[in-house]
Design an enzyme around this catalytic site. Structure first.
Site, PDB file in Angstrom:
ATOM      1  N   TRP A  51       0.962  -1.093   0.119  1.00 47.41           N
ATOM      2  CA  TRP A  51       0.078   0.053   0.146  1.00 47.41           C
ATOM      3  C   TRP A  51       0.784   1.208  -0.020  1.00 47.41           C
ATOM      4  CZ3 TRP A  51      -4.934   1.893   0.683  1.00 47.41           C
ATOM      5  CH2 TRP A  51      -5.035   3.311   1.224  1.00 47.41           C
ATOM      6  N   ASN A  53       0.325   5.626   0.515  1.00 45.29           N
ATOM      7  CA  ASN A  53      -0.430   6.913   0.439  1.00 45.29           C
ATOM      8  C   ASN A  53       0.615   8.172   0.288  1.00 45.29           C
ATOM      9  OD1 ASN A  53      -0.778   5.900   3.516  1.00 45.29           O
ATOM     10  ND2 ASN A  53      -1.343   7.935   3.766  1.00 45.29           N
ATOM     11  N   ASP A  54       0.427   9.039   1.234  1.00 49.49           N
ATOM     12  CA  ASP A  54       0.958  10.225   0.889  1.00 49.49           C
ATOM     13  C   ASP A  54       2.307  10.192   0.315  1.00 49.49           C
ATOM     14  OD1 ASP A  54      -1.308  10.661   2.440  1.00 49.49           O
ATOM     15  OD2 ASP A  54      -0.275  11.740   4.079  1.00 49.49           O
ATOM     16  N   TRP A  78      -4.196  -0.181   4.063  1.00 46.49           N
ATOM     17  CA  TRP A  78      -3.624   0.836   4.855  1.00 46.49           C
ATOM     18  C   TRP A  78      -2.997  -0.017   6.349  1.00 46.49           C
ATOM     19  CZ3 TRP A  78      -3.999   3.033   9.840  1.00 46.49           C
ATOM     20  CH2 TRP A  78      -3.272   4.135  10.134  1.00 46.49           C
ATOM     21  N   SER A 111       3.260  10.933   7.952  1.00 52.75           N
ATOM     22  CA  SER A 111       3.949  11.935   7.027  1.00 52.75           C
ATOM     23  C   SER A 111       4.858  12.940   7.501  1.00 52.75           C
ATOM     24  CB  SER A 111       2.649  12.449   6.282  1.00 52.75           C
ATOM     25  OG  SER A 111       2.229  11.521   5.393  1.00 52.75           O
ATOM     26  N   ARG A 171       0.099  16.568  13.416  1.00 55.69           N
ATOM     27  CA  ARG A 171       1.208  15.646  12.428  1.00 55.69           C
ATOM     28  C   ARG A 171       1.701  16.388  11.141  1.00 55.69           C
ATOM     29  NH1 ARG A 171      -3.923  12.933  12.621  1.00 55.69           N
ATOM     30  NH2 ARG A 171      -5.063  13.022  10.614  1.00 55.69           N
ATOM     31  N   ASP A 172       2.317  15.639  10.272  1.00 56.74           N
ATOM     32  CA  ASP A 172       2.455  15.719   9.002  1.00 56.74           C
ATOM     33  C   ASP A 172       3.490  17.037   8.742  1.00 56.74           C
ATOM     34  OD1 ASP A 172       0.865  13.943   8.666  1.00 56.74           O
ATOM     35  OD2 ASP A 172      -0.571  15.004   7.723  1.00 56.74           O
ATOM     36  N   GLU A 223      -4.666  18.246   7.082  1.00 54.36           N
ATOM     37  CA  GLU A 223      -3.662  17.335   6.828  1.00 54.36           C
ATOM     38  C   GLU A 223      -2.423  17.837   6.013  1.00 54.36           C
ATOM     39  OE1 GLU A 223      -5.163  12.946   7.996  1.00 54.36           O
ATOM     40  OE2 GLU A 223      -5.700  13.395   5.848  1.00 54.36           O
TER      41      GLU A 223
HETATM   42  C1  FRU Z   1      -3.276  11.890   5.157  1.00 53.45           C
HETATM   43  C2  FRU Z   1      -2.753  11.068   6.417  1.00 53.45           C
HETATM   44  C3  FRU Z   1      -1.642  11.878   7.060  1.00 53.45           C
HETATM   45  C4  FRU Z   1      -0.864  10.880   8.007  1.00 53.45           C
HETATM   46  C5  FRU Z   1      -0.971   9.614   7.176  1.00 53.45           C
HETATM   47  C6  FRU Z   1      -0.807   8.229   7.664  1.00 53.45           C
HETATM   48  O1  FRU Z   1      -3.510  10.974   4.088  1.00 53.45           O
HETATM   49  O2  FRU Z   1      -3.868  10.648   7.042  1.00 53.45           O
HETATM   50  O3  FRU Z   1      -2.145  12.934   8.007  1.00 53.45           O
HETATM   51  O4  FRU Z   1       0.200  11.275   8.393  1.00 53.45           O
HETATM   52  O5  FRU Z   1      -2.021   9.973   6.047  1.00 53.45           O
HETATM   53  O6  FRU Z   1      -0.636   7.490   6.683  1.00 53.45           O
END
Ligand code: FRU
Length: 503
Positions: A51, A53-54, A78, A111, A171-172, A223
């Site tokens: 998987w 994502n970001d 995820w 992230s 976060r992030d 985010e």
């Molecule tokens: C955005 C998010 C971020 C987080 C990450 C976790 O898509 O929710 O805020 O850091 O994905 O995978």
């Protein structure tokens, strides 16, 4: 088969049903894989296994673009978040690396961003690449790790975490150097706002301000921030842009909004508090962030091409979700309001292979079957259209199974739309079938459109990226034909060029 460039082990999930079946692969191993899934993109970046994502930690150093990303190396849903890693010299060809940052006692790796510490402010060595990321454990904290070998290996800082809070969603981090105050700036997504911190050394952080109340779109948490300065086209002015992803986009859940304004090292001020601005008008463009230190002052963005509403359900199994193509950002002004323009990055021209060019008039329907030989479902269409009184300028990509993506300029309503309700497999989630649309600038008779089509996506760039629309599609076979149609009058296709795109 694939080749690995170092002896770093890569964990490989070989089970299509996403059970916990995992193998460690070493350079010395060679194996066949059934991994060439039907929907795996030809020229978009997708994870080798598992998987994604970001996009995370995007930084350029010594001729290399680094792309880290939210990765589950154990399966295609995820969970177990690590920082996956790939390196490119040209934003097009990516070399897969093993995961760069893996979970520890503070939690999984969420992230964040990465910088080059040219002046050795952190003491890890001049030119070290330093990653700043969220760890998701009992709470969310920020940690750092450094690399003194151009991102090949990372060492976690011994005194992690470097920033903690009582806030649940914290976060992030996006970090960059601000010359004005000679400080590092961190923008952090905290619940429904962005918080700004500053630091001399990436280790000690001071709260400066927060932004968000009453601004733009809310709903669900904010985010994946980004903050950067760009020149405004046709002026000597520069403005700051704050990117903010959130789960309340124009067509449901994931989308990236942005704010334009000023930043003085402490505070961001939005110049149009009453406006909501979206970066992309499709359903599949989330967590958009930009590269730090890109050459020639370019601001290059990339996004995760999916939507949390159905990201875990899309019909792939060995991997899930690619990235969008890279885009060069700039600012333009219409009626006193400044907007972001996202043009396809010039590197994408390198993908162009065989092309065919035509021009014709459309009054009714014009069918072009088998647009290009050996069409594997990966191509670019470049169009210049002159409207001659049509109310609707339509084009339909379709295959012999009757699956289609229908796009229309509605000249009366000043809208561009993309309809994927009959695009192929749409039944895996009720939120997937959808028509997305955006307003277009009025009074234009010359329309320019570039369409990037891959095995499972269509990205439309109108007017050099003044509007963009990104949508995933899952056709049972590639769209090999195109119909142009008009309603209420005729139009002229001054130029229709189709390029086959290389792997
Ligand atoms: C955005 C998010 C971020 C987080 C990450 C976790 O898509 O929710 O805020 O850091 O994905 O995978």
């Amino acid at each position: 088969k694939f080749k690995m460039n170092s002896n770093d082990p890569v964990r490989v999930n070989l089970s299509p049903d996403n059970t916990a079946c995992c193998r460690e692969m070493k350079l010395s191993d060679t194996f066949d894989t059934t991994n060439r899934e039907k929907f795996r993109p030809v020229y978009h970046f997708s994870p080798l296994y598992g998987w994604m994502n970001d996009p995370n930690g995007m930084v350029y150093k010594d001729g290399e673009y680094h792309l880290f990303y939210q990765h589950n190396p154990y399966g295609s849903k995820w969970g177990n978040m690590n920082w996956g890693h790939a390196i490119s010299k040209d934003l097009i060809n990516w070399e897969y690396r093993s995961d760069a940052i893996t979970p520890d006692a503070f939690g999984t790796i969420f992230s964040g961003s990465a910088v080059v510490d040219h002046n050795n402010t952190a003491g890890f060595g001049a030119g070290a690449i330093i990653a700043i990321y969220t760890q998701n454990g009992d709470r969310q904290v920020q940690s750092i790790a450094y690399s003194t070998d151009n991102g090949r290996t990372f060492t976690k800082y011994a005194d992690n975490p470097v920033l903690v809070s009582e806030a649940r969603d914290f976060r992030d981090p996006k970090v960059f150097w601000y010359e004005g105050t000679k400080r590092w700036i961190m923008v952090l997504a905290v619940g429904q706002e962005m918080q700004f911190f500053s630091s001399p050394n990436l280790k000690n952080w001071t709260f400066e301000s927060s932004f968000g109340k009453g601004q733009g779109a809310h709903g669900n948490v904010w985010e994946c921030p980004d903050l950067f300065e760009l020149p405004v086209e046709g002026t000597n002015e520069k403005k700051w842009v704050l990117l903010c992803s959130l789960g309340d986009g124009p067509f449901g859940d994931s989308a990236t909004q942005y704010f334009v304004g000023t930043f003085n090292g402490k505070e961001f001020v939005n110049e149009s508090p009453s406006k909501t601005k979206w970066m992309d008008w499709g359903k599949d463009h989330y967590a958009t962030v930009t590269w730090c230190d890109a050459p020639d002052n370019r601001r290059i963005a990339i996004a995760w091409m999916s939507n949390w509403q159905y990201a875990n359900d899309v019909p792939t199994s060995q991997y899930r979700s690619p990235n969008s193509v890279p885009r060069d950002l700039s600012l333009f002004t219409v009626d006193g309001e400044t907007y972001l323009q996202s043009a396809p990055s010039p590197e994408l021209l390198k993908l162009r292979d065989v092309s065919k060019k035509r021009s014709f008039k459309v009054n009714g329907t014009r069918i072009i079957k088998d647009m290009i030989a050996d069409n594997e479902g990966a191509y670019e269409i470049e169009l210049t259209i002159e409207n001659q009184h049509a109310d609707v300028i339509g084009l339909r990509l379709y295959n012999d199974k009757g699956e289609e993506v229908d796009m229309q300029y509605n000249m009366t309503e000043k809208k561009f739309s993309m309809d994927r309700r009959k695009s192929g497999d749409v039944g895996f989630n009720e939120n997937f079938p959808m028509l997305t649309w955006t307003a277009i600038e009025s009074g234009k008779d010359e329309l320019k459109l570039r369409l990037f089509v891959d095995k499972s996506s269509v990205e439309a760039f109108g007017d050099g990226g003044r509007f963009v629309m990104t949508n995933q599609v899952f056709p049972s076979e590639p769209y090999t034909h195109i119909d142009f149609y008009s309603k209420g009058g005729a139009y002229k296709v001054d130029s229709f060029v189709i390029y086959k795109l290389k792997k």
